[in-house]
Scaffold this motif. Structure first.
Motif, short mmCIF file in Angstrom:
data_model
loop_
_atom_site.label_atom_id
_atom_site.label_comp_id
_atom_site.label_asym_id
_atom_site.label_seq_id
_atom_site.Cartn_x
_atom_site.Cartn_y
_atom_site.Cartn_z
N VAL A 109 0.61 -1.10 -0.03
CA VAL A 109 -0.07 -0.01 0.10
C VAL A 109 0.86 1.39 0.00
CG1 VAL A 109 -1.72 1.37 1.25
CG2 VAL A 109 -1.83 -1.33 1.03
N ILE A 110 1.88 1.30 0.81
CA ILE A 110 2.76 2.51 0.81
C ILE A 110 3.48 2.57 -0.32
CG2 ILE A 110 5.03 3.32 1.95
CD1 ILE A 110 3.83 2.10 4.52
N ARG A 111 3.85 1.67 -1.09
CA ARG A 111 4.51 1.76 -2.20
C ARG A 111 3.60 2.18 -3.37
NH1 ARG A 111 6.44 -3.18 -2.52
NH2 ARG A 111 8.58 -2.68 -1.70
N SER A 112 2.52 1.64 -3.44
CA SER A 112 1.70 2.25 -4.40
C SER A 112 1.17 3.80 -4.28
CB SER A 112 0.35 1.16 -4.60
OG SER A 112 -0.36 1.41 -3.41
N GLN A 113 1.07 3.93 -2.91
CA GLN A 113 0.58 5.21 -2.59
C GLN A 113 2.03 6.56 -3.14
OE1 GLN A 113 -2.35 6.90 -1.56
NE2 GLN A 113 -3.05 4.88 -1.69
N ALA A 114 3.02 5.83 -2.82
CA ALA A 114 4.14 6.89 -3.21
C ALA A 114 4.26 6.70 -4.73
CB ALA A 114 5.51 6.06 -2.68
N GLU A 115 4.27 5.78 -5.51
CA GLU A 115 4.20 5.63 -6.87
C GLU A 115 2.94 6.76 -7.23
OE1 GLU A 115 4.00 1.84 -8.03
OE2 GLU A 115 5.92 1.28 -7.50
N ARG A 116 1.78 6.62 -6.93
CA ARG A 116 0.95 7.56 -7.37
C ARG A 116 1.11 8.76 -7.12
NH1 ARG A 116 -4.04 9.75 -5.04
NH2 ARG A 116 -3.30 8.73 -3.31
N LEU A 117 1.72 9.18 -5.59
CA LEU A 117 2.16 10.42 -5.51
C LEU A 117 3.10 11.22 -6.66
CD1 LEU A 117 1.98 12.96 -3.42
CD2 LEU A 117 4.00 12.02 -2.35
N ILE A 118 4.22 10.34 -6.83
CA ILE A 118 5.24 10.86 -7.71
C ILE A 118 4.59 11.06 -9.10
CG2 ILE A 118 7.33 9.92 -8.99
CD1 ILE A 118 8.04 8.69 -6.35
N ALA A 119 3.83 9.98 -9.48
CA ALA A 119 3.14 10.37 -10.88
C ALA A 119 2.20 11.60 -10.76
CB ALA A 119 2.09 9.14 -11.13
N ASP A 120 1.47 11.94 -9.77
CA ASP A 120 0.77 13.07 -9.82
C ASP A 120 1.59 14.42 -9.75
OD1 ASP A 120 -1.44 11.81 -9.62
OD2 ASP A 120 -1.88 11.95 -7.51
N LEU A 121 2.77 14.39 -9.16
CA LEU A 121 3.82 15.56 -9.26
C LEU A 121 4.45 15.68 -10.53
CD1 LEU A 121 5.37 15.06 -5.85
CD2 LEU A 121 3.76 16.84 -6.36
N ASP A 122 4.26 14.61 -11.42
CA ASP A 122 4.66 14.68 -12.79
C ASP A 122 6.23 14.70 -12.68
OD1 ASP A 122 2.62 14.78 -14.36
OD2 ASP A 122 2.18 17.06 -14.15
N MET A 123 6.69 14.03 -11.98
CA MET A 123 8.46 13.91 -11.98
C MET A 123 8.72 12.99 -12.78
SD MET A 123 8.90 13.39 -7.71
CE MET A 123 10.31 13.94 -7.50
N VAL A 124 9.99 13.46 -13.40
CA VAL A 124 10.53 12.67 -14.45
C VAL A 124 11.58 11.72 -13.84
CG1 VAL A 124 11.03 13.83 -16.71
CG2 VAL A 124 12.18 14.81 -14.67
N PRO A 125 11.68 10.47 -14.68
CA PRO A 125 12.45 9.18 -14.24
C PRO A 125 13.83 9.67 -14.47
CG PRO A 125 10.89 8.53 -15.90
CD PRO A 125 10.74 10.03 -15.80
#
Length: 105
Positions: free
Chosen positions: A33-49
């Motif tokens: 759950v924590i990993r998926s929330q962190a990934e969602r937050l990063i995706a929402d912030l439009d961070m580049v790989p």
């Protein structure tokens, strides 16, 4: 009576084993759950790989080097033009000064 104590201890051991397994499962669920929330937050912030960032950084460094080289080349060309224009300007100034000197005579 020893059999009763062994059964009780066996049941307690079994309960602890089950509890440890359940705790391990809960831990894995929480991590997911924590990993998926962190990934969602990063995706929402439009961070580049990281890989894309490094590629763009390398491209910017190359462009900066090319700009510096072009700037030096332009400065050299401007210096050449100025050096070639200087004798013409002197001869033009002399030619312009001669008629004035003739008019005074």
């Amino acid at each position: 009576m020893t059999q009763t104590q062994n059964r009780v201890l066996d049941e307690i051991a079994r309960m602890f084993t089950n509890a440890a397994g359940a705790a391990q499962g809960v831990r894995q669920e929480v991590e997911t759950v924590i990993r998926s929330q962190a990934e969602r937050l990063i995706a929402d912030l439009d961070m580049v790989p990281r890989e894309e960032f490094e590629v763009v950084r390398d491209m910017a460094a190359l462009a900066r080097e090319e700009n510096d080289a072009l700037k030096a080349r332009i400065e050299a060309l401007e210096a050449t033009v100025a050096a070639l224009s200087a004798p013409k300007a002197k001869s033009s100034a002399r030619a312009a000064a001669k008629p004035e000197a003739s008019a005074e005579d």
